[in-house]
Motif scaffolding. Structure first.
Motif, PDB file in Angstrom:
ATOM      1  N   VAL A 132       0.826  -1.217   0.000  1.00 48.06           N
ATOM      2  CA  VAL A 132       0.000   0.000   0.000  1.00 48.06           C
ATOM      3  C   VAL A 132       0.855   1.260   0.000  1.00 48.06           C
ATOM      4  CG1 VAL A 132      -1.860  -1.201   1.190  1.00 48.06           C
ATOM      5  CG2 VAL A 132      -0.192   0.109   2.529  1.00 48.06           C
ATOM      6  N   ARG A 133       2.167   1.100  -0.155  1.00 50.59           N
ATOM      7  CA  ARG A 133       3.088   2.238  -0.127  1.00 50.59           C
ATOM      8  C   ARG A 133       3.642   2.515  -1.515  1.00 50.59           C
ATOM      9  NH1 ARG A 133       7.487   0.305   4.022  1.00 50.59           N
ATOM     10  NH2 ARG A 133       8.609   1.978   2.951  1.00 50.59           N
ATOM     11  N   ASP A 134       3.991   3.784  -1.756  1.00 50.91           N
ATOM     12  CA  ASP A 134       4.768   4.158  -2.932  1.00 50.91           C
ATOM     13  C   ASP A 134       6.233   4.023  -2.541  1.00 50.91           C
ATOM     14  OD1 ASP A 134       6.110   5.268  -5.046  1.00 50.91           O
ATOM     15  OD2 ASP A 134       5.172   7.249  -4.907  1.00 50.91           O
ATOM     16  N   LEU A 135       6.862   2.964  -3.002  1.00 56.36           N
ATOM     17  CA  LEU A 135       8.230   2.675  -2.573  1.00 56.36           C
ATOM     18  C   LEU A 135       9.252   3.645  -3.145  1.00 56.36           C
ATOM     19  CD1 LEU A 135       8.296  -1.237  -2.730  1.00 56.36           C
ATOM     20  CD2 LEU A 135       7.870   0.249  -0.764  1.00 56.36           C
ATOM     21  N   THR A 136       8.847   4.491  -4.086  1.00 56.31           N
ATOM     22  CA  THR A 136       9.782   5.443  -4.678  1.00 56.31           C
ATOM     23  C   THR A 136       9.847   6.751  -3.902  1.00 56.31           C
ATOM     24  OG1 THR A 136       8.173   6.493  -6.167  1.00 56.31           O
ATOM     25  CG2 THR A 136       9.227   4.477  -6.944  1.00 56.31           C
TER      26      THR A 136
END
Length: 354
Positions: free
Chosen positions: A243-247
């Protein structure tokens, strides 16, 4: 009734020489010289310390309550005011800072240590993951960092050549750091987990670090140029990686905002970025430009003792202030997979007398 506001500073920092293996040393034997060194720098004795806090991991040590054994290196008799956090020592420093802010102590000793060499630290760190969906799959820490790096590359945030250049700069910076585990020019090597190559990953090793905090005039008595903590905050991302934007690292940005990092420019930043791709993400999240010296110590790419590397970033930033190399420094620590938990501190030195 709110607690009185106090000025608190890091007045001393010491660390071990970080090594690939320390089979000849126990945790106590590894920590004791560092504790003696940091106390010597201030002239304090253990009995002069108002509060002691440590950071370490029982998973690394392989036994429960292992931190109680390390207290032998401090000397816990007569009884002392002491606490422990099961994470990087940067969070132990946060606890000690709050203790001093409340006025319950005027000085604090913070130390942390980790021995990654006895086992596979990549596998040990899977125990930080969600126990129902991720941990049973055993994705190790490098594989997860590679997923993050791939997402960053696919988003156009970097490429393998840029990461290789960043790795070369950090190892070159580490040549001036006598405590670094790996220094100088190194080939990137083969992929460990694509797109991350050997040079993009931190060394596995053992080490320890310690700092002393002091409040107000006591700090000025103990240090010629204290590194005053102007703000410190820590935030956490969602536990589920999906559920995260890893960038991006919004928790780092928020922690920096709450710590006051964006109020005025910093000249130095010690970022706890074990992987080259994570330094790219942190640099962007913190808005650091080319005018900022980033990881002049070499950072975690040069030495990454688990549970001490974050405290070392705070210590290195403070040491730059002590030496007069920095007037306003940012220090960052992280814990968990893919920059899950992030702590940011802003340190300042008093103006130079000319």
């Amino acid at each position: 009734m709110s607690a009185p506001v106090r000025d608190v500073a890091i007045v001393a920092f010491a660390q071990s020489d970080h090594r690939r293996r320390t089979d000849d040393l126990s945790e106590v034997e590894m920590v004791m010289p560092v504790l003696h060194d940091v106390l010597r720098r201030t002239g304090l004795k253990a009995s002069d310390i108002g509060f002691t806090c440590s950071g370490s991991s029982d998973y690394l040590a392989g036994r429960a309550f292992s931190f109680t054994m390390a207290l032998d290196g401090v000397g816990a008799w007569p009884p002392i005011s002491e606490s422990h956090v099961e994470t990087d020592g940067a969070w132990a420093l946060y606890e000690a800072w709050v203790k001093l802010l409340t006025g319950e102590a005027d000085t604090a000793l913070v130390y942390s240590y980790g021995k990654s060499s006895p086992g596979s630290v990549r596998d040990v760190l899977t125990r930080q993951l969600d126990p129902y969906y991720l941990a049973p799959l055993w994705p190790d820490s490098v594989a997860l960092a590679a997923l993050q790096a791939r997402a960053l590359i696919d988003a156009g945030g970097t490429d393998e050549a840029a990461l290789a250049a960043l790795a070369a700069r950090r190892r070159a910076d580490a040549a001036a750091n006598p405590h670094a585990q790996v220094t100088g020019a190194r080939p990137q090597g083969d992929h460990v987990v694509a797109p991350l190559r050997t040079g993009d990953c931190p060394p596995v090793g053992d080490g320890a670090a310690a700092v002393i905090l002091a409040a107000g005039d006591r700090a000025r008595e103990l240090c010629a140029r204290p590194a005053w903590i102007r703000g410190m905050d820590h935030r956490i991302e969602a536990h589920a990686l999906g559920v995260r934007d890893l960038t991006d690292s919004p928790s780092t940005r928020l922690a920096a905002e709450r710590a006051g990092a964006f109020e005025r420019p910093v000249d130095t930043a010690e970022l706890h970025a074990p992987f080259t791709s994570q330094e790219v993400i942190l640099t962007r999240a913190l808005g650091l430009g080319d005018e900022v010296r980033i990881n002049p110590s070499g950072g975690a790419l040069a030495a990454n003792p688990v549970m001490a590397a974050g405290l070392i970033r705070l210590g290195e930033a403070a040491a730059a202030v002590h030496r007069g190399d920095s007037d306003r420094a940012l220090a960052h620590a992280t814990s968990g997979p893919c920059l899950q938990q992030n702590l940011v501190a802003v340190l300042e030195g008093e103006p130079h007398v000319r």
